[in-house]
Design an enzyme around this catalytic site. Structure first.
Site, mmCIF file in Angstrom:
data_model
loop_
_atom_site.group_PDB
_atom_site.id
_atom_site.type_symbol
_atom_site.label_atom_id
_atom_site.label_comp_id
_atom_site.label_asym_id
_atom_site.label_seq_id
_atom_site.Cartn_x
_atom_site.Cartn_y
_atom_site.Cartn_z
ATOM 1 N N ALA A 84 0.896 -1.150 0.104
ATOM 2 C CA ALA A 84 -0.087 -0.108 -0.001
ATOM 3 C C ALA A 84 0.917 1.390 0.080
ATOM 4 O O ALA A 84 0.106 2.337 0.108
ATOM 5 C CB ALA A 84 -0.912 -0.003 1.156
ATOM 6 N N ILE A 140 0.874 1.595 -7.425
ATOM 7 C CA ILE A 140 -0.280 1.081 -7.639
ATOM 8 C C ILE A 140 -1.386 1.187 -6.433
ATOM 9 O O ILE A 140 -2.557 1.772 -6.074
ATOM 10 C CB ILE A 140 -0.786 -0.049 -8.543
ATOM 11 N N SER A 192 -0.886 -9.104 -14.625
ATOM 12 C CA SER A 192 -0.254 -8.147 -15.511
ATOM 13 C C SER A 192 -0.635 -8.537 -16.991
ATOM 14 O O SER A 192 -1.099 -9.702 -17.102
ATOM 15 C CB SER A 192 1.361 -8.471 -15.153
ATOM 16 N N TYR A 201 9.349 -12.928 -13.144
ATOM 17 C CA TYR A 201 8.360 -12.190 -13.023
ATOM 18 C C TYR A 201 7.285 -12.578 -13.988
ATOM 19 O O TYR A 201 6.096 -12.755 -13.609
ATOM 20 C CB TYR A 201 8.580 -10.635 -13.328
#
Length: 345
Positions: free
Chosen positions: A18, A22, A146, A159
């Protein structure tokens, strides 16, 4: 079972990752819309500062918990803190994520495992904890995938693999919850390239500094998509038309896609700057910054994504227009690729 979700000003929302990018934009936007928040990150200093910021206009509506999402016990403690503070939660957002740049053969396995602890097992931990609570009272689970959940690019193999895994797990979990009639909406949000600290925080095994190829979107585009899914049950959302375009291209012409990326994919992700090495694998990498500002032009809106976050009538019309634009953009991508130039949707 028809799933009903509360309006944002009636919700308690848990957000992991957080304090940067984003997650940070989502937290600020959700607070502005009246939601109560449990903010989760590894960086207590950044969390404390963010709670202080958001509490100026939302007294007693924002709390925080320090947790590494890869540690199930720590994340369960964060959930328990939300339940104790607010009586429960309505939406859980698995946003925390890190990346590593380097060729597959050059990235140490221990670093790849660390990445999976955050990107995949963090999502699994969060999903299981959230579902245990939400299957009784209803709500939304939102996982961050993603554009690389659907396709691959070079230099980010671990990733890419983690985001493919997140997609597979999220889809399987959604089906199982539907089978048991659980009142839980499960959404996978798939952003395109986003102007966050993603590159700066990534571990780097290249000899140059990497970059995000254009087009690059503002993190606000993703945050709005996330909060839309918190209120409207949605299977998945492509945040940025480029994400939808890449997925379509990769599925429709996989051999062509592979051929183009093998020629141009490495160059498209490299700058002429000397390498820098991020530290997100080892610590939070959080500094309450939403954007990098180093990726050139940033698209503040996505026409394609906006079409999915409007009321039904306008949405149908805009989706049709967006579809036409997507096909035209795809044709342009292929034509320009033949001329050895990188373009995007």
């Amino acid at each position: 079972m028809r799933i009903k979700l509360k309006s944002l000003d009636e919700q308690v929302i848990v957000i992991t990752g957080a304090t940067s990018g984003i997650g940070l934009v989502t937290a600020r936007l959700a607070a502005a819309r009246g939601a109560r928040l449990m903010l989760v990150s590894r960086d207590e200093t950044a969390l404390t500062e963010l709670v202080r910021e958001l509490s100026r206009d939302a007294h007693d509506r924002v709390a925080h918990a320090v947790a590494d999402v890869g540690d199930r016990t720590q994340l369960q403690a964060a959930a328990d803190a939300a339940i104790q503070r607010f009586g429960g939660f309505d939406t859980w957002i698995n946003n925390a994520g890190v990346s590593i740049y380097g060729r597959c053969a050059d990235v140490p396995l221990d670093e790849q495992r660390k990445l999976f602890d955050t990107n995949f097992w963090g999502v699994v931990n969060g999903s299981l904890i959230a579902v245990q609570h939400l299957r009784e009272k209803g709500g939304a689970l939102i996982n961050l995938g993603s554009e690389l959940s659907d396709v691959a690019v070079p230099l980010q193999g671990a990733y890419v693999a983690s985001k493919h895994a997140v997609k597979g797990y999220t889809d399987a979990l959604r089906i199982e919850l539907a089978n048991e009639g659980a009142p839980v909406s499960v959404t996978l949000v798939k952003p395109a390239g986003v102007d966050t600290l993603f590159v700066e925080h990534a571990r780097n095994h290249l000899d140059r500094q990497p970059k995000l190829p254009q087009p690059v979107y503002a993190p606000d585009v993703v945050a709005r998509a996330i909060l839309h899914a918190a209120v409207h049950p949605t299977r998945d959302i492509y945040a940025g038309g480029a994400s939808r375009g890449m997925a379509w291209f990769g599925r429709s012409a996989p051999r062509v896609y592979d051929a183009i990326l093998s020629k141009l994919g490495v160059k498209a992700q490299l700058t002429d700057e000397p390498r820098r090495d991020g530290d997100a694998l080892d610590r939070g990498g959080a500094d309450l910054r939403e954007r990098s500002g180093r990726h050139g032009r940033v698209r503040e809106r996505s026409f394609y994504t906006d079409a999915y976050t409007l009321a039904a009538g306008p949405r149908a019309a805009l989706i049709g227009i967006a579809g036409v634009m997507l096909v035209a953009a795809a044709g342009r991508y292929l034509r320009e690729a033949k001329g050895h130039r990188i373009s995007a949707f």
